[in-house]
Write a protein that holds these residues in place. Structure first.
Motif, short mmCIF file in Angstrom:
data_model
loop_
_atom_site.label_atom_id
_atom_site.label_comp_id
_atom_site.label_asym_id
_atom_site.label_seq_id
_atom_site.Cartn_x
_atom_site.Cartn_y
_atom_site.Cartn_z
N GLN A 1 -1.55 1.04 9.79
CA GLN A 1 -1.25 2.46 9.74
C GLN A 1 -0.31 2.76 8.61
O GLN A 1 0.75 2.25 8.83
N TYR A 2 -0.49 3.36 7.72
CA TYR A 2 0.30 4.03 6.68
C TYR A 2 0.36 5.35 6.55
O TYR A 2 -0.58 6.20 7.12
N TRP A 3 1.44 5.95 6.19
CA TRP A 3 2.00 7.31 6.10
C TRP A 3 2.53 7.74 4.77
O TRP A 3 3.18 7.01 4.00
N ILE B 1 -5.81 -2.85 -1.19
CA ILE B 1 -6.47 -2.10 -0.39
C ILE B 1 -7.98 -2.87 -0.06
O ILE B 1 -8.66 -3.03 -1.00
N PHE B 2 -8.59 -3.37 1.23
CA PHE B 2 -9.73 -3.68 1.41
C PHE B 2 -10.85 -2.67 1.54
O PHE B 2 -11.75 -2.58 0.91
N VAL C 1 0.80 -1.14 0.09
CA VAL C 1 0.25 -0.04 0.07
C VAL C 1 0.77 1.29 -0.13
O VAL C 1 1.93 1.39 0.71
N GLN C 2 0.56 2.13 -0.97
CA GLN C 2 1.29 3.61 -0.84
C GLN C 2 0.19 4.62 -0.69
O GLN C 2 -0.85 4.33 -1.13
N LEU D 1 -5.68 4.50 8.09
CA LEU D 1 -5.86 3.28 8.52
C LEU D 1 -6.52 2.48 7.69
O LEU D 1 -7.60 2.62 7.45
N ILE D 2 -5.68 1.40 7.14
CA ILE D 2 -6.16 0.61 5.98
C ILE D 2 -6.20 -0.82 6.25
O ILE D 2 -5.39 -1.28 6.92
N ILE D 3 -7.25 -1.33 5.99
CA ILE D 3 -7.57 -3.04 6.26
C ILE D 3 -7.06 -3.56 5.00
O ILE D 3 -7.47 -3.28 3.67
N VAL D 4 -6.05 -4.26 5.19
CA VAL D 4 -5.29 -5.27 4.05
C VAL D 4 -5.37 -6.61 4.71
O VAL D 4 -4.82 -6.91 6.01
N LEU D 5 -5.97 -7.66 3.70
CA LEU D 5 -5.99 -9.15 4.39
C LEU D 5 -6.55 -9.19 5.71
O LEU D 5 -5.83 -9.89 6.47
N SER D 6 -7.51 -8.42 5.95
CA SER D 6 -8.47 -8.78 7.29
C SER D 6 -7.70 -8.00 8.44
O SER D 6 -8.08 -8.36 9.72
#
Length: 119
Positions: free
Chosen positions: A107-109, A28-29, A2-3, A98-103
């Motif tokens: 946190q990403y920046w 991204i989910f 994720v970016q 705050l991203i849901i990836v694979l359940s």
């Protein structure tokens, strides 16, 4: 992977406006909260504004009435419209999500974008 990719920083005179944009991409989910932080020179990083997936937003007191945060869930983007800018708004601004990836939620920046308010 994720970016978060930011754009829109720059140099502006006091009283001017800037629009920061941040786009999330990758596996991204869904995206929960998105926000903008800033790191002024010589100070601690602080939360500027955040927005939930439902559109509820809040702001740090110093930007209320001047900044507006919004998001486009279909495009996985968050926008920070900054009006009536002041020299004390000068900082590196970071997008956060705050991203849901694979359940699992992570946190990403973003990489940060410089905003300089000066005459």
């Amino acid at each position: 992977q994720v970016q978060l990719v930011e754009s829109g920083g720059g140099l502006v005179q006091p009283g001017g406006s800037l629009r920061l944009s941040c786009a999330a991409s990758g596996s991204i989910f869904s995206i929960n909260q998105m926000g903008w932080y800033r790191h002024p020179p010589g100070k601690e990083r602080e939360l500027v504004a955040q927005i939930t997936s439902g559109g509820a937003a809040d702001y740090t007191d110093s930007v209320k009435g001047r900044f507006t945060i919004s998001r486009d869930n279909a495009k996985n983007t968050v926008i920070l419209q900054m009006n009536s800018l002041k020299p004390e708004d000068t900082a590196v601004y970071y997008c956060q999500a705050l991203i849901i990836v694979l359940s699992a939620t992570h946190q990403y920046w973003g990489q940060g974008t410089q905003v300089t308010v000066s005459s």
